[in-house]
Motif scaffolding. Structure first.
Motif, PDB file in Angstrom:
ATOM      1  N   TRP A 163       0.817  -1.219   0.000  1.00 44.50           N
ATOM      2  CA  TRP A 163       0.000   0.000   0.000  1.00 44.50           C
ATOM      3  C   TRP A 163       0.846   1.263   0.000  1.00 44.50           C
ATOM      4  O   TRP A 163       0.366   2.339   0.355  1.00 44.50           O
ATOM      5  N   LEU A 164       2.107   1.195  -0.414  1.00 39.42           N
ATOM      6  CA  LEU A 164       2.978   2.362  -0.444  1.00 39.42           C
ATOM      7  C   LEU A 164       2.528   3.345  -1.525  1.00 39.42           C
ATOM      8  O   LEU A 164       1.909   2.973  -2.512  1.00 39.42           O
ATOM      9  N   ASP A 165       2.907   4.618  -1.366  1.00 41.80           N
ATOM     10  CA  ASP A 165       2.622   5.655  -2.363  1.00 41.80           C
ATOM     11  C   ASP A 165       3.708   5.656  -3.434  1.00 41.80           C
ATOM     12  O   ASP A 165       4.681   4.927  -3.348  1.00 41.80           O
ATOM     13  N   GLU A 166       3.516   6.531  -4.451  1.00 40.50           N
ATOM     14  CA  GLU A 166       4.559   6.734  -5.466  1.00 40.50           C
ATOM     15  C   GLU A 166       5.771   7.360  -4.796  1.00 40.50           C
ATOM     16  O   GLU A 166       5.643   8.212  -3.928  1.00 40.50           O
ATOM     17  N   LEU A 167       6.946   6.952  -5.219  1.00 42.96           N
ATOM     18  CA  LEU A 167       8.179   7.523  -4.679  1.00 42.96           C
ATOM     19  C   LEU A 167       8.449   8.852  -5.376  1.00 42.96           C
ATOM     20  O   LEU A 167       8.377   8.940  -6.606  1.00 42.96           O
ATOM     21  N   PRO A 168       8.741   9.923  -4.632  1.00 39.70           N
ATOM     22  CA  PRO A 168       9.027  11.209  -5.276  1.00 39.70           C
ATOM     23  C   PRO A 168      10.356  11.160  -6.025  1.00 39.70           C
ATOM     24  O   PRO A 168      11.178  10.275  -5.777  1.00 39.70           O
ATOM     25  N   PRO A 169      10.601  12.100  -6.944  1.00 38.97           N
ATOM     26  CA  PRO A 169      11.847  12.099  -7.711  1.00 38.97           C
ATOM     27  C   PRO A 169      13.072  12.167  -6.812  1.00 38.97           C
ATOM     28  O   PRO A 169      13.059  12.802  -5.781  1.00 38.97           O
ATOM     29  N   GLY A 170      14.127  11.503  -7.230  1.00 37.95           N
ATOM     30  CA  GLY A 170      15.379  11.474  -6.483  1.00 37.95           C
ATOM     31  C   GLY A 170      16.096  10.158  -6.708  1.00 37.95           C
ATOM     32  O   GLY A 170      15.611   9.277  -7.408  1.00 37.95           O
ATOM     33  N   ARG A 171      17.269  10.026  -6.119  1.00 38.62           N
ATOM     34  CA  ARG A 171      18.044   8.794  -6.260  1.00 38.62           C
ATOM     35  C   ARG A 171      17.427   7.673  -5.433  1.00 38.62           C
ATOM     36  O   ARG A 171      16.711   7.911  -4.479  1.00 38.62           O
ATOM     37  N   VAL A 172      17.751   6.441  -5.830  1.00 41.39           N
ATOM     38  CA  VAL A 172      17.213   5.252  -5.177  1.00 41.39           C
ATOM     39  C   VAL A 172      18.370   4.422  -4.642  1.00 41.39           C
ATOM     40  O   VAL A 172      19.406   4.282  -5.292  1.00 41.39           O
ATOM     41  N   VAL A 173      18.208   3.851  -3.445  1.00 45.69           N
ATOM     42  CA  VAL A 173      19.239   3.014  -2.834  1.00 45.69           C
ATOM     43  C   VAL A 173      19.030   1.552  -3.189  1.00 45.69           C
ATOM     44  O   VAL A 173      19.967   0.833  -3.494  1.00 45.69           O
ATOM     45  N   ALA A 184      12.692   7.183   2.431  1.00 46.05           N
ATOM     46  CA  ALA A 184      11.274   6.843   2.299  1.00 46.05           C
ATOM     47  C   ALA A 184      11.099   5.653   1.362  1.00 46.05           C
ATOM     48  O   ALA A 184      11.874   5.456   0.429  1.00 46.05           O
ATOM     49  N   TYR A 185      10.078   4.857   1.624  1.00 45.58           N
ATOM     50  CA  TYR A 185       9.741   3.714   0.791  1.00 45.58           C
ATOM     51  C   TYR A 185       8.609   4.124  -0.139  1.00 45.58           C
ATOM     52  O   TYR A 185       7.722   4.882   0.238  1.00 45.58           O
ATOM     53  N   GLY A 186       8.615   3.595  -1.374  1.00 45.42           N
ATOM     54  CA  GLY A 186       7.546   3.900  -2.317  1.00 45.42           C
ATOM     55  C   GLY A 186       7.698   3.081  -3.585  1.00 45.42           C
ATOM     56  O   GLY A 186       8.682   2.370  -3.779  1.00 45.42           O
ATOM     57  N   PHE A 187       6.671   3.175  -4.455  1.00 42.38           N
ATOM     58  CA  PHE A 187       6.685   2.437  -5.714  1.00 42.38           C
ATOM     59  C   PHE A 187       7.225   3.296  -6.842  1.00 42.38           C
ATOM     60  O   PHE A 187       7.075   4.509  -6.856  1.00 42.38           O
ATOM     61  N   ILE A 188       7.865   2.635  -7.808  1.00 44.00           N
ATOM     62  CA  ILE A 188       8.352   3.276  -9.025  1.00 44.00           C
ATOM     63  C   ILE A 188       7.409   2.864 -10.150  1.00 44.00           C
ATOM     64  O   ILE A 188       7.009   1.708 -10.244  1.00 44.00           O
ATOM     65  N   ASP A 189       7.075   3.802 -11.001  1.00 44.89           N
ATOM     66  CA  ASP A 189       6.158   3.540 -12.102  1.00 44.89           C
ATOM     67  C   ASP A 189       6.917   2.951 -13.292  1.00 44.89           C
ATOM     68  O   ASP A 189       7.631   3.650 -13.995  1.00 44.89           O
ATOM     69  N   VAL A 190       6.792   1.633 -13.488  1.00 44.52           N
ATOM     70  CA  VAL A 190       7.411   0.938 -14.618  1.00 44.52           C
ATOM     71  C   VAL A 190       6.323   0.151 -15.338  1.00 44.52           C
ATOM     72  O   VAL A 190       5.256  -0.093 -14.779  1.00 44.52           O
ATOM     73  N   PRO A 191       6.543  -0.277 -16.597  1.00 41.87           N
ATOM     74  CA  PRO A 191       5.530  -1.057 -17.304  1.00 41.87           C
ATOM     75  C   PRO A 191       5.169  -2.331 -16.547  1.00 41.87           C
ATOM     76  O   PRO A 191       6.013  -2.934 -15.868  1.00 41.87           O
ATOM     77  N   GLU A 192       3.943  -2.753 -16.681  1.00 39.57           N
ATOM     78  CA  GLU A 192       3.417  -3.866 -15.889  1.00 39.57           C
ATOM     79  C   GLU A 192       4.112  -5.190 -16.160  1.00 39.57           C
ATOM     80  O   GLU A 192       4.328  -5.979 -15.257  1.00 39.57           O
TER      81      GLU A 192
END
Length: 196
Positions: free
Chosen positions: A89-99, A126-134
């Protein structure tokens, strides 16, 4: 010491005469007092309304979200000491680098679930989802945390190339750039798809 008799005598003795104003003057005095009281009440109500309105404007101004600025290239990288289990149920991750990324999470929604890629922000943790093709697969995060490469299945114009074994389902590779919050999909230069 005063006795009861002395007190009764004092009460029975008529005192000085008090001048009582005539009826009309007494009536006017009461009206002035009533007007002053109503004006004081109205002034109090107006002050309270002004304070409530000022408090409302102040709280509304403070409730507006802060301006979103582009990710800073020189920002300090946040490396978590412990990675927690990521929720669907995480939200979209805001722009920035990813670890780190985790592609094995079902992204939950009101109308069901779908495969998703969760990530941890390098600047905030912060934890969140990245928008990539399904239907994308085979995720690889770049060392600087700015790009995520993945395979995208699709149609090819010719027979897919093979090195050994059956042809791959993946026909092209794509990359996702978190810093710009955009997906850059690039098809192979040949019509045969990606070599496997």
């Amino acid at each position: 010491m005063d006795t009861l008799e002395d007190r009764l005598r004092t009460l029975g003795t008529p005192g000085p005469a008090v001048a009582v104003p005539p009826g009309e003057e007494l009536w006017q005095r009461g009206r002035r007092w009533s007007r002053r009281r109503r004006l004081g009440s109205a002034a109090t109500v107006l002050c309270v309304l002004a304070m409530v309105a000022g408090l409302g404007v102040w709280s509304w101004d403070r409730s507006r979200p802060a301006e979103v600025l582009p990710a800073d290239d020189q920002a300090e990288v946040f490396l978590p000491q412990q990675i927690h289990r990521m929720s669907g149920w995480l939200d979209e991750l805001p722009p920035g680098r990813v670890v780190a990324v985790n592609a094995g999470i079902e992204r939950q929604g009101i109308f069901g679930s779908r495969p998703g890629v969760a990530a941890i922000s390098a600047t905030t943790g912060a934890y969140g989802f990245i928008d990539v093709p399904e239907h994308s697969t085979g995720y690889a995060l770049s060392p600087d945390g700015r790009r995520l490469a993945y395979w995208v299945p699709g149609e090819t114009r010719k027979e897919p190339r093979r090195l050994d074994g059956p042809p791959s389902e993946a026909s092209r590779c794509a990359s996702w750039r978190q810093a710009a919050s955009s997906s850059c999909r690039s098809s192979p230069t040949t019509g045969c798809g990606a070599a496997t």
